[in-house]
Design an enzyme around this catalytic site. Structure first.
Site, PDB file in Angstrom:
ATOM      1  CE  LYS A  71      -3.213  -1.987   3.027  1.00  0.00           C
ATOM      2  NZ  LYS A  71      -3.876  -1.909   4.103  1.00  0.00           N
ATOM      3  CB  ILE A 132      10.423   2.332   1.037  1.00  0.00           C
ATOM      4  CG1 ILE A 132       9.556   3.519   1.811  1.00  0.00           C
ATOM      5  CG2 ILE A 132      11.550   1.792   1.948  1.00  0.00           C
ATOM      6  CD1 ILE A 132      10.037   3.656   3.344  1.00  0.00           C
ATOM      7  CG  ASP A 134      13.528  -1.318   4.075  1.00  0.00           C
ATOM      8  OD1 ASP A 134      14.560  -1.008   3.987  1.00  0.00           O
ATOM      9  OD2 ASP A 134      12.958  -1.836   4.310  1.00  0.00           O
ATOM     10  N   GLY A 136      15.951  -4.764  -1.090  1.00  0.00           N
ATOM     11  CA  GLY A 136      15.946  -5.509  -2.809  1.00  0.00           C
ATOM     12  C   GLY A 136      15.677  -6.779  -3.117  1.00  0.00           C
ATOM     13  CE  LYS A 137      14.983 -12.184   1.428  1.00  0.00           C
ATOM     14  NZ  LYS A 137      14.947 -13.158   2.464  1.00  0.00           N
ATOM     15  CE  LYS A 162      13.575   2.515   5.719  1.00  0.00           C
ATOM     16  NZ  LYS A 162      13.233   2.083   6.516  1.00  0.00           N
ATOM     17  CG  PHE A 183      10.220   3.163  10.621  1.00  0.00           C
ATOM     18  CD1 PHE A 183      10.194   1.424  10.024  1.00  0.00           C
ATOM     19  CD2 PHE A 183       9.176   3.168  10.986  1.00  0.00           C
ATOM     20  CE1 PHE A 183       8.932   1.029   9.316  1.00  0.00           C
ATOM     21  CE2 PHE A 183       8.089   2.837  10.872  1.00  0.00           C
ATOM     22  CZ  PHE A 183       7.943   1.508   9.627  1.00  0.00           C
ATOM     23  CB  VAL A 184      10.293   7.918   6.994  1.00  0.00           C
ATOM     24  CG1 VAL A 184      11.567   8.352   7.441  1.00  0.00           C
ATOM     25  CG2 VAL A 184      10.679   6.332   6.287  1.00  0.00           C
ATOM     26  CG  ASP A 190       1.876   0.992   7.436  1.00  0.00           C
ATOM     27  OD1 ASP A 190       2.986   0.703   6.253  1.00  0.00           O
ATOM     28  OD2 ASP A 190       1.749  -0.135   7.694  1.00  0.00           O
TER      29      ASP A 190
HETATM   30  N1  HPA Z   1       8.431   3.274   6.980  1.00  0.00           N
HETATM   31  C1  HPA Z   1       7.374   2.175   6.541  1.00  0.00           C
HETATM   32  N2  HPA Z   1       7.311   0.684   5.999  1.00  0.00           N
HETATM   33  C2  HPA Z   1       8.213   0.504   5.770  1.00  0.00           C
HETATM   34  C3  HPA Z   1       9.962   1.254   6.384  1.00  0.00           C
HETATM   35  C4  HPA Z   1       9.510   2.298   6.685  1.00  0.00           C
HETATM   36  O1  HPA Z   1      10.603   2.998   6.659  1.00  0.00           O
HETATM   37  N3  HPA Z   1      10.792   0.599   5.641  1.00  0.00           N
HETATM   38  C5  HPA Z   1       9.709  -0.810   4.935  1.00  0.00           C
HETATM   39  N4  HPA Z   1       8.726  -0.272   5.193  1.00  0.00           N
HETATM   40 MG    MG Z   2       3.675  -1.411   5.808  1.00  0.00          MG
END
Ligand code: HPA
Ligand code: MG
Length: 214
Positions: A71, A132, A134, A136-137, A162, A183-184, A190
């Site tokens: 989402k 995002i 993360d 990359g997997k 990231k 974490f953002v 979310d």
């Molecule tokens: N924020 C929200 N969802 C996420 C994040 C994040 O930093 N990293 C991976 N999923």
């Molecule tokens: Mg989420």
């Protein structure tokens, strides 16, 4: 230089504290739940507009099927597509854009590739939109599936990438921001389904983490 702008994006350093909350507006109910405005909504939009330009230039006359990863990617995807369309209107050269939505977790656990067949049945180019990237997997796994449909071109757009030690540097073709590994939330991202309604990309506070913990 041009390529660094695409592949690395705007680099946010590890010691960037974000902007004070007093400088912006945000939903009242998150008052104690966020520490700072990490990336203001306006900056997100301006950067997304630039990504749209890179994409227009690269895809030239090819139609685009955008695969939006839900989402968290929905806002980025919607805004990016809107900017691509505006560029088309202004240049009188329309790209045909289609959008498909997938949820990565359910998709990757699902044996059926039905969703992808719908997309793959058209010989269009693909653009993957994810908010995002993360490790990359999951991205790698999905790209492999998309590749089986032999699309003319596959590109990955990520609003945030990231800096992680094991990150595959070359996975994302259009990077909005390279950010520290923290974490953002906000702009559809979310924390346990909260904060999606926050416009800015923000850093969650201790209180917020506690309050919305599951
Ligand atoms: N924020 C929200 N969802 C996420 C994040 C994040 O930093 N990293 C991976 N999923
Ligand atoms: Mg989420």
């Amino acid at each position: 230089m041009e390529d660094a702008g695409k592949k690395r994006g705007i680099v946010i350093k590890d010691d960037w504290p974000g902007y004070s909350l007093e400088l912006f507006t945000y939903p009242e109910h998150y008052h104690h739940d966020i520490d700072s405005v990490y990336i203001p909504h306006g900056v997100v939009m301006d950067r997304t507009e630039r990504l749209a330009r890179y994409i227009r230039d690269d895809f030239a006359d090819d139609n685009i099927t955008v695969l939006c990863v839900l989402k968290g990617g929905y806002k980025f995807c919607a805004d990016l597509m809107e900017f691509i369309k505006v560029l088309g209107r202004n240049s009188n050269k329309y790209l045909e854009t289609r959008v498909e939505f997938i949820r990565l977790k359910s998709y990757l656990n699902d044996q059926s590739t039905e969703d992808l067949h719908i997309i793959g049945s058209r010989d269009l180019s693909f653009l993957r939109g994810k908010a995002i990237v993360d490790t990359g997997k999951t991205m790698k796994a999905l790209l492999k599936h998309v590749g089986t449909f032999e699309p003319k071109m596959v590109k990955v757009a990520g609003l945030l990438v990231k800096r992680a030690a094991n990150m595959d540097e070359n996975l994302t073709d259009y990077v909005g921001f390279e950010i520290p590994n923290r974490f953002v939330v906000g702009y559809a991202l979310d924390y346990n389904e909260y904060f999606r309604d926050l416009n800015h990309i923000c850093v969650i506070s201790k209180t917020g983490k506690q309050k919305y913990k599951v």
